[in-house]
Design an enzyme around this catalytic site. Sequence first.
Site, PDB file in Angstrom:
ATOM      1  N   LYS A   1       0.535  14.565   1.287  1.00  0.00           N
ATOM      2  CA  LYS A   1      -0.824  14.826   0.792  1.00  0.00           C
ATOM      3  C   LYS A   1      -1.058  16.321   0.566  1.00  0.00           C
ATOM      4  CE  LYS A   1      -2.710  10.749   3.199  1.00  0.00           C
ATOM      5  NZ  LYS A   1      -3.350   9.846   2.226  1.00  0.00           N
TER       6      LYS A   1
ATOM      7  N   HIS B   1       0.797  -1.234   0.000  1.00  0.00           N
ATOM      8  CA  HIS B   1       0.000   0.000   0.000  1.00  0.00           C
ATOM      9  C   HIS B   1       0.821   1.272   0.000  1.00  0.00           C
ATOM     10  CE1 HIS B   1      -4.041  -1.765   0.725  1.00  0.00           C
ATOM     11  NE2 HIS B   1      -3.324  -2.730   1.264  1.00  0.00           N
TER      12      HIS B   1
ATOM     13  N   LYS C   1      -8.873  13.689   4.461  1.00  0.00           N
ATOM     14  CA  LYS C   1      -7.961  12.548   4.440  1.00  0.00           C
ATOM     15  C   LYS C   1      -7.024  12.727   5.622  1.00  0.00           C
ATOM     16  CE  LYS C   1      -6.654  13.905   0.210  1.00  0.00           C
ATOM     17  NZ  LYS C   1      -6.747  12.700  -0.598  1.00  0.00           N
ATOM     18  N   ARG C   2      -6.259  11.680   5.944  1.00  0.00           N
ATOM     19  CA  ARG C   2      -5.270  11.836   7.000  1.00  0.00           C
ATOM     20  C   ARG C   2      -4.318  12.977   6.673  1.00  0.00           C
ATOM     21  NH1 ARG C   2      -4.844   7.874  11.088  1.00  0.00           N
ATOM     22  NH2 ARG C   2      -2.938   8.984  11.606  1.00  0.00           N
TER      23      ARG C   2
ATOM     24  N   THR D   1      -8.565   6.628  -2.076  1.00  0.00           N
ATOM     25  CA  THR D   1      -9.892   6.045  -2.270  1.00  0.00           C
ATOM     26  C   THR D   1     -10.970   7.101  -2.044  1.00  0.00           C
ATOM     27  OG1 THR D   1      -9.631   5.210  -0.021  1.00  0.00           O
ATOM     28  CG2 THR D   1      -9.393   3.619  -1.810  1.00  0.00           C
TER      29      THR D   1
ATOM     30  N   LYS E   1     -14.766   8.158  -3.880  1.00  0.00           N
ATOM     31  CA  LYS E   1     -16.036   8.463  -3.183  1.00  0.00           C
ATOM     32  C   LYS E   1     -16.577   9.810  -3.641  1.00  0.00           C
ATOM     33  CE  LYS E   1     -14.127   5.765   0.560  1.00  0.00           C
ATOM     34  NZ  LYS E   1     -13.282   5.821   1.788  1.00  0.00           N
TER      35      LYS E   1
HETATM   36  C1  Z2T Z   1      -2.761   3.454   4.651  1.00  0.00           C
HETATM   37  O1  Z2T Z   1      -4.000   3.907   4.934  1.00  0.00           O
HETATM   38  C2  Z2T Z   1      -2.284   3.443   3.347  1.00  0.00           C
HETATM   39  C3  Z2T Z   1      -1.022   2.947   3.113  1.00  0.00           C
HETATM   40  C4  Z2T Z   1      -0.245   2.457   4.172  1.00  0.00           C
HETATM   41  O2  Z2T Z   1       0.981   1.958   3.891  1.00  0.00           O
HETATM   42  C5  Z2T Z   1      -0.702   2.477   5.464  1.00  0.00           C
HETATM   43  C6  Z2T Z   1      -1.957   2.970   5.699  1.00  0.00           C
HETATM   44 CL1  Z2T Z   1      -2.563   2.978   7.303  1.00  0.00          CL
HETATM   45  C7  Z2T Z   1       1.593   1.097   4.787  1.00  0.00           C
HETATM   46  C8  Z2T Z   1      -3.182   3.919   2.233  1.00  0.00           C
HETATM   47  C9  Z2T Z   1      -2.490   4.638   1.091  1.00  0.00           C
HETATM   48  O3  Z2T Z   1      -1.779   5.750   1.574  1.00  0.00           O
HETATM   49  C10 Z2T Z   1      -3.544   5.083   0.084  1.00  0.00           C
HETATM   50  O4  Z2T Z   1      -2.945   5.687  -1.051  1.00  0.00           O
HETATM   51  C11 Z2T Z   1      -4.361   3.887  -0.381  1.00  0.00           C
HETATM   52  O5  Z2T Z   1      -5.457   4.307  -1.159  1.00  0.00           O
HETATM   53  C12 Z2T Z   1      -4.896   3.121   0.810  1.00  0.00           C
HETATM   54  O6  Z2T Z   1      -3.862   2.779   1.710  1.00  0.00           O
HETATM   55  C13 Z2T Z   1      -5.584   1.830   0.388  1.00  0.00           C
HETATM   56  O7  Z2T Z   1      -4.803   1.106  -0.499  1.00  0.00           O
END
Ligand code: Z2T
Length: 805
Positions: free
Chosen positions: A552, A358, A546-547, A654, A658
């Site tokens: 970002k 991810h 988003k976080r 994601t 949405k």
């Molecule tokens: C996370 O939410 C994502 C990646 C991570 O890498 C860890 C966490 Cl907690 C270890 C996110 C990505 O940043 C985002 O781009 C992606 O859409 C999402 O995971 C689902 O794949």
Amino acid sequence: MTKNWKSPKQFVCLFTQKAKILFNEEPAALTPKKVYLVLANLVKDLIYDDWLATEQRYDARQTKQVYYFSIEFLLGRLLDANLMNCGMENMAREGLKELGFDLDAIMPLEADPGLGNGGLGRLAACFIDSLAALQLPGHGCSIRYQYGLFEQHIVDGQQVELPDTWLQDGFPWETKRSDKAVHVRYGGSAYMRPDGKGGLECVHEGYSSVLAIPYDVPVPGYRNHTVNTLRLWQAEYTPDGLFGQGQGGDFRKVLQYRDTTQQISRFLYPDDSTEEGRKLRLMQEYFFVSAGLQSIVRHYRGQHRDLREFDRYVALHINDTHPALLIPELMRILMDEEGMGWEEAWRITVASTSYTNHTIMPEALERWSIPLFQSLLPRVYLIVEELNRRWLAAYRRKFPGREDKAEQVAILWGGQVRMANLAVVGSHSVNGVAELHTKILEESTLHPFYEVYPERFNNKTNGVTHRRWLLESNPPLAALISDTIGTDWIRHPKKLKELLPYRDDPSFQEKLAQVKQDRKDALVRWIQETRGVAVDPHSLFDIQIKRFHMYKRQLLNILHVYSLYLRLLDDPDAVPLPQTFLFGGKAAASYGEAKVVIKLIHTVARLIDQEPRVREKLKVLFLENYNVSLGQRLFPAADVSEQISTASKEASGTGNMKFMMNGAITLGTLDGANVEIHRLVGDENCVIFGLRAEEVQKYYREGGYSSWDLYRQDEEIRRVLDVFQKNPLFSQLYEDLLRRNDEYFVLKDFAAYREAHQEILRRYQDRPGWLRASAVNIAQSGHFSSDRTVSQYARDIWKVKPIRV
Ligand code: Z2T
């Protein structure tokens, strides 16, 4: 037990019985929260028959099943989703009305289960929804955290973290299954000795064992009788857990063991900035993997005779590397408990396991210190060591004399266990989460593995469940779509494309505009009621939720808003229409810089509010405690979707999907899944700006650019950055951008971002053009349903097929 509620009258009758059983009260006497609990229990009763039937069906058919291991499942509220999936929402609404209650007032009382941080955890929740909707035999496996992700409060413009007490009133959807508990072992020592048959066997002694108790949550499909399971494990202390220790009367040791045990499932992501925190996190990872696998193997044993066929009936998926210990744990079970040899156990393990990556952010790649790993999991460590030895030996045979490459692919290196390398070596499939992300994995991050195992690599672009994010979150839009093209899109989201012919239809556009206005009005009312803040419902709603993370670039957004403020000070007509910039998101408790950006957003918001010349045209609002349920209010109300990460950094995103599903226009960089959104809707229906991924990577290779030059050249940038000099709180951001050379290209992309915003305003003023773009986005969003994503996983990776129940 009842099948379905036949009439509101029957509902009232069942409700009255249940209120009696649970609280010994008449419905009229119930508090609203108790109404929620009674209703949730009734819905669970509805689901129960199908739940049992589903499990029986899977067993009877001896079907292959998938187990999706994820350390996070960001579920969001379940009442509305479950009612929708059972098709009983209207019945409940009518029945409650007869009892004098309003379903829409009851639903917000449900705690929002936040067992996840962000995208990764929410993806897991969307996937189990789609698995059930597609009647695929697939289950979730995770941890029952006593406290989910912290609740964010804003005090004086700054984030304060409070514990999330989601279990306080009980969680009516779960069923505790004490009879299915297993033991998980930690510590002690492990060594090999002759087994008396010419081979070796492992001895693991002096360990302590923790009781793992499963709590099962039903996952119903969309009106199809399939009900899968999300199994959440809770750690419990067991008095006889201290094997060969403590019995000697070492009371302190017993107490310490009890404390640690009870910590394991207490918090989501315990702070990893201290040694103790790190150890707890590793305990969590092993905890749910070991418990989950033991229960899978036990179930398998009850169904099949021969463990050598394990991979024919079981697919194990690891959501990022947090569950990667599944690989050595399965080896341990097959060898130590089932007596298999290494080669055979390894074939089965690799054939069963698949892995999703991810992120390419190097600081997010998991690594564990060997001393910690070894002392906590001595037997598992022996297996990892042997695996590393065999893997490196094979690799060196293939690339003799290339120690530089061997170093990159080693599982154990520099005193650390590298989890991503373990996951790739131990899986038959490795996938990224968007086309660009997968390409970067293959070409750079995991390139040495791609050279050896090209056939393992594949892309599975993320998706989101359109049932929660459109049907449930935006009922008026869902109704407009169904009125226009019928209801087939709910089961077949690709059919949203049938909206395309209506994109220029004035009557359709008119209704679409009304729906958007209706959702904006609803959000404005909610903000007024809950935050006491007035927002102009006729302004353009531009949203970034988003976080908080520097890549970002919420910083780019707020600096641009500040530049608009400066322009409006000079010229009240500098912007053609009023705009509202909404922000939401949490920063990790230990992420200082991200927290400063939150503070900056609040500071700019106040500046604007205090300036009569500006506040008519501009509004900035930070909505605290962004979570799934707040997202469900915000996505439907958005005009513009901010997706502005530094190209190459966001694996997929994601939220972008949405927003699109709800008719917002993407303003974004060509990063993650934005690339695919752009390809589907075209330049006319989204606004793309900024550096491309290859350009960013080239800068990184060649040592960046000079942000000072930009500062000198662009007067607006210069004026904007002077905001930092007025406040020492922000000096760190100033340092990042200028002295430390703008790692995330905020200033480099600033001019292009400014242009992109002007383009947005131009397009927004062309009403028919804007509504057409909105319609095209909705029509093309079917591709980003997690139904599409999960079908691809099922077909290409898991090899599972739908089973009708
Ligand atoms: C996370 O939410 C994502 C990646 C991570 O890498 C860890 C966490 Cl907690 C270890 C996110 C990505 O940043 C985002 O781009 C992606 O859409 C999402 O995971 C689902 O794949």
